[in-house]
Scaffold this motif. Structure first.
Motif, PDB file in Angstrom:
ATOM      1  N   ILE A 136       0.834  -1.202   0.000  1.00  0.00           N
ATOM      2  CA  ILE A 136       0.000   0.000   0.000  1.00  0.00           C
ATOM      3  C   ILE A 136       0.870   1.253   0.000  1.00  0.00           C
ATOM      4  O   ILE A 136       0.592   2.207  -0.734  1.00  0.00           O
ATOM      5  CB  ILE A 136      -0.951   0.004   1.210  1.00  0.00           C
ATOM      6  N   ASP A 137       1.938   1.260   0.786  1.00  0.00           N
ATOM      7  CA  ASP A 137       2.831   2.411   0.811  1.00  0.00           C
ATOM      8  C   ASP A 137       3.486   2.618  -0.543  1.00  0.00           C
ATOM      9  O   ASP A 137       3.639   3.759  -1.010  1.00  0.00           O
ATOM     10  CB  ASP A 137       3.903   2.241   1.885  1.00  0.00           C
ATOM     11  N   CYS A 138       3.885   1.524  -1.178  1.00  0.00           N
ATOM     12  CA  CYS A 138       4.512   1.635  -2.494  1.00  0.00           C
ATOM     13  C   CYS A 138       3.514   2.167  -3.519  1.00  0.00           C
ATOM     14  O   CYS A 138       3.843   3.046  -4.327  1.00  0.00           O
ATOM     15  CB  CYS A 138       5.051   0.276  -2.947  1.00  0.00           C
ATOM     16  N   ALA A 139       2.300   1.633  -3.492  1.00  0.00           N
ATOM     17  CA  ALA A 139       1.280   2.097  -4.434  1.00  0.00           C
ATOM     18  C   ALA A 139       0.947   3.565  -4.188  1.00  0.00           C
ATOM     19  O   ALA A 139       0.793   4.347  -5.134  1.00  0.00           O
ATOM     20  CB  ALA A 139       0.020   1.228  -4.309  1.00  0.00           C
ATOM     21  N   LYS A 140       0.829   3.950  -2.912  1.00  0.00           N
ATOM     22  CA  LYS A 140       0.591   5.355  -2.582  1.00  0.00           C
ATOM     23  C   LYS A 140       1.725   6.225  -3.119  1.00  0.00           C
ATOM     24  O   LYS A 140       1.491   7.301  -3.682  1.00  0.00           O
ATOM     25  CB  LYS A 140       0.474   5.534  -1.071  1.00  0.00           C
ATOM     26  N   GLY A 141       2.954   5.763  -2.952  1.00  0.00           N
ATOM     27  CA  GLY A 141       4.099   6.528  -3.430  1.00  0.00           C
ATOM     28  C   GLY A 141       4.067   6.722  -4.932  1.00  0.00           C
ATOM     29  O   GLY A 141       4.380   7.804  -5.441  1.00  0.00           O
ATOM     30  N   MET A 142       3.675   5.679  -5.665  1.00  0.00           N
ATOM     31  CA  MET A 142       3.566   5.798  -7.120  1.00  0.00           C
ATOM     32  C   MET A 142       2.524   6.842  -7.504  1.00  0.00           C
ATOM     33  O   MET A 142       2.745   7.673  -8.387  1.00  0.00           O
ATOM     34  CB  MET A 142       3.186   4.440  -7.720  1.00  0.00           C
ATOM     35  N   ILE A 143       1.377   6.793  -6.829  1.00  0.00           N
ATOM     36  CA  ILE A 143       0.302   7.743  -7.125  1.00  0.00           C
ATOM     37  C   ILE A 143       0.738   9.160  -6.763  1.00  0.00           C
ATOM     38  O   ILE A 143       0.461  10.120  -7.495  1.00  0.00           O
ATOM     39  CB  ILE A 143      -0.980   7.339  -6.370  1.00  0.00           C
ATOM     40  N   PHE A 179      -3.951   7.892  -0.920  1.00  0.00           N
ATOM     41  CA  PHE A 179      -4.718   6.799  -0.327  1.00  0.00           C
ATOM     42  C   PHE A 179      -6.191   6.924  -0.690  1.00  0.00           C
ATOM     43  O   PHE A 179      -6.876   5.908  -0.890  1.00  0.00           O
ATOM     44  CB  PHE A 179      -4.550   6.791   1.188  1.00  0.00           C
ATOM     45  N   ASP A 180      -6.708   8.157  -0.790  1.00  0.00           N
ATOM     46  CA  ASP A 180      -8.094   8.358  -1.215  1.00  0.00           C
ATOM     47  C   ASP A 180      -8.334   7.733  -2.592  1.00  0.00           C
ATOM     48  O   ASP A 180      -9.380   7.128  -2.837  1.00  0.00           O
ATOM     49  CB  ASP A 180      -8.428   9.848  -1.282  1.00  0.00           C
ATOM     50  N   VAL A 181      -7.369   7.912  -3.496  1.00  0.00           N
ATOM     51  CA  VAL A 181      -7.506   7.349  -4.841  1.00  0.00           C
ATOM     52  C   VAL A 181      -7.540   5.830  -4.761  1.00  0.00           C
ATOM     53  O   VAL A 181      -8.372   5.168  -5.408  1.00  0.00           O
ATOM     54  CB  VAL A 181      -6.362   7.822  -5.758  1.00  0.00           C
ATOM     55  N   LEU A 182      -6.634   5.236  -3.980  1.00  0.00           N
ATOM     56  CA  LEU A 182      -6.635   3.780  -3.819  1.00  0.00           C
ATOM     57  C   LEU A 182      -7.943   3.292  -3.207  1.00  0.00           C
ATOM     58  O   LEU A 182      -8.513   2.279  -3.645  1.00  0.00           O
ATOM     59  CB  LEU A 182      -5.470   3.350  -2.921  1.00  0.00           C
ATOM     60  N   ARG A 183      -8.428   3.998  -2.195  1.00  0.00           N
ATOM     61  CA  ARG A 183      -9.675   3.588  -1.531  1.00  0.00           C
ATOM     62  C   ARG A 183     -10.858   3.676  -2.493  1.00  0.00           C
ATOM     63  O   ARG A 183     -11.732   2.812  -2.504  1.00  0.00           O
ATOM     64  CB  ARG A 183      -9.927   4.443  -0.292  1.00  0.00           C
ATOM     65  N   ARG A 188      -1.383  -5.591  -6.790  1.00  0.00           N
ATOM     66  CA  ARG A 188      -1.526  -5.765  -8.238  1.00  0.00           C
ATOM     67  C   ARG A 188      -0.940  -4.571  -8.985  1.00  0.00           C
ATOM     68  O   ARG A 188      -0.256  -4.730 -10.008  1.00  0.00           O
ATOM     69  CB  ARG A 188      -3.003  -5.928  -8.584  1.00  0.00           C
ATOM     70  N   LEU A 189      -1.192  -3.366  -8.479  1.00  0.00           N
ATOM     71  CA  LEU A 189      -0.688  -2.159  -9.127  1.00  0.00           C
ATOM     72  C   LEU A 189       0.838  -2.132  -9.109  1.00  0.00           C
ATOM     73  O   LEU A 189       1.478  -1.841 -10.129  1.00  0.00           O
ATOM     74  CB  LEU A 189      -1.244  -0.917  -8.423  1.00  0.00           C
ATOM     75  N   VAL A 190       1.433  -2.435  -7.951  1.00  0.00           N
ATOM     76  CA  VAL A 190       2.895  -2.445  -7.842  1.00  0.00           C
ATOM     77  C   VAL A 190       3.489  -3.470  -8.799  1.00  0.00           C
ATOM     78  O   VAL A 190       4.478  -3.202  -9.490  1.00  0.00           O
ATOM     79  CB  VAL A 190       3.325  -2.731  -6.390  1.00  0.00           C
ATOM     80  N   ALA A 191       2.886  -4.662  -8.852  1.00  0.00           N
ATOM     81  CA  ALA A 191       3.383  -5.700  -9.752  1.00  0.00           C
ATOM     82  C   ALA A 191       3.242  -5.294 -11.214  1.00  0.00           C
ATOM     83  O   ALA A 191       4.139  -5.518 -12.032  1.00  0.00           O
ATOM     84  CB  ALA A 191       2.637  -7.015  -9.496  1.00  0.00           C
ATOM     85  N   ASP A 192       2.109  -4.677 -11.547  1.00  0.00           N
ATOM     86  CA  ASP A 192       1.883  -4.254 -12.932  1.00  0.00           C
ATOM     87  C   ASP A 192       2.901  -3.207 -13.366  1.00  0.00           C
ATOM     88  O   ASP A 192       3.428  -3.261 -14.483  1.00  0.00           O
ATOM     89  CB  ASP A 192       0.464  -3.690 -13.094  1.00  0.00           C
TER      90      ASP A 192
END
Length: 226
Positions: free
Chosen positions: A152-159, A171-175, A191-195
């Motif tokens: 989640i932290d990695c995905a948040k960082g990407m966003i 995090f709002d976008v992920l939620r 899934r997002l981090v892997a993609d």
């Protein structure tokens, strides 16, 4: 017609983040041939119009862009039509009352018979985001990504990096995607981090925004049932 991204019912409803503010999401469609636009009720209201009061056109869309952002958005739209790529951006709009709003446009492709015919996605109103807060979080992005192994932290960082948002807004976008796709945030983040990892590094300087939008908005479709 096949739309790469699907928006379940309820997408246009506002949601409240952990900080108590209320970012608003509305959907849009932009068909390249004839440059035909469709706005949801929420997008119309973002621009200061009652639903159904106006028929959006490229000229109207550009008329509401902040003067400092209008040229860049015009180029994005022109490129979207010429190259048949999604219309995505982070910019400011000015509504009919003169209020300036900061929006992120997240989009994917509309497909017909294997051809890209338009762009389909969402306007996210982040007007309440404080720019100093955004800069502070972005400055901390790389060390946070290095130190943390949480998906989640990695995905948040990407966003945060791609859209220039704070950690809370990311995090709002992920939620939002979790709620709309009915997939747990952690699973969606993994899934997002892997993609993104599978895409390699070339996309960062080429089609970064369009690729990231596509991965963010379609990740739930590549998650296998437990």
């Amino acid at each position: 017609m096949h739309e790469e991204m699907t928006m379940p019912p309820g997408t246009d409803e506002p949601w409240v983040n952990a900080g108590g503010t209320t970012p608003v999401i509305g959907t849009f469609r932009f068909y390249f041939d004839g440059e035909r636009w469709e706005w949801s009720d929420e997008v119309a209201r973002m621009h200061g119009y009652e639903p159904g009061a106006v028929r959006p056109t490229t000229a109207l869309v550009l008329a509401h862009k902040h003067p400092d952002d209008k040229g860049a958005v015009a180029e994005i739209i022109e490129n979207a039509v010429a190259a048949r790529v999604p219309f995505s951006s982070r910019h400011r709009i000015v509504d009919t009352s003169g209020r300036v709003r900061t929006v992120v446009v997240v989009a994917d492709r509309i497909m017909e018979d294997g051809e890209v015919v338009g762009s389909f996605g969402a306007y996210v109103d982040f007007t309440g985001t404080v720019q100093s807060e955004v800069r502070s979080f972005v400055d901390q992005l790389l060390p946070r990504l290095t130190a943390s192994r949480e998906a989640i932290d990695c995905a948040k960082g990407m966003i945060m990096l791609v859209y220039g948002l704070s950690a809370d807004r990311a995090f709002d976008v992920l939620r939002w995607r979790s709620q709309q796709s009915n997939v747990k945030i952690r699973v969606l983040a993994e899934r997002l981090v892997a993609d993104v990892a599978d895409e390699g590094t070339g996309w960062v300087t080429t089609h970064a925004r369009a690729t990231f939008d596509h991965l963010l908005l379609t990740g739930h479709t590549r998650i296998k049932p437990a």
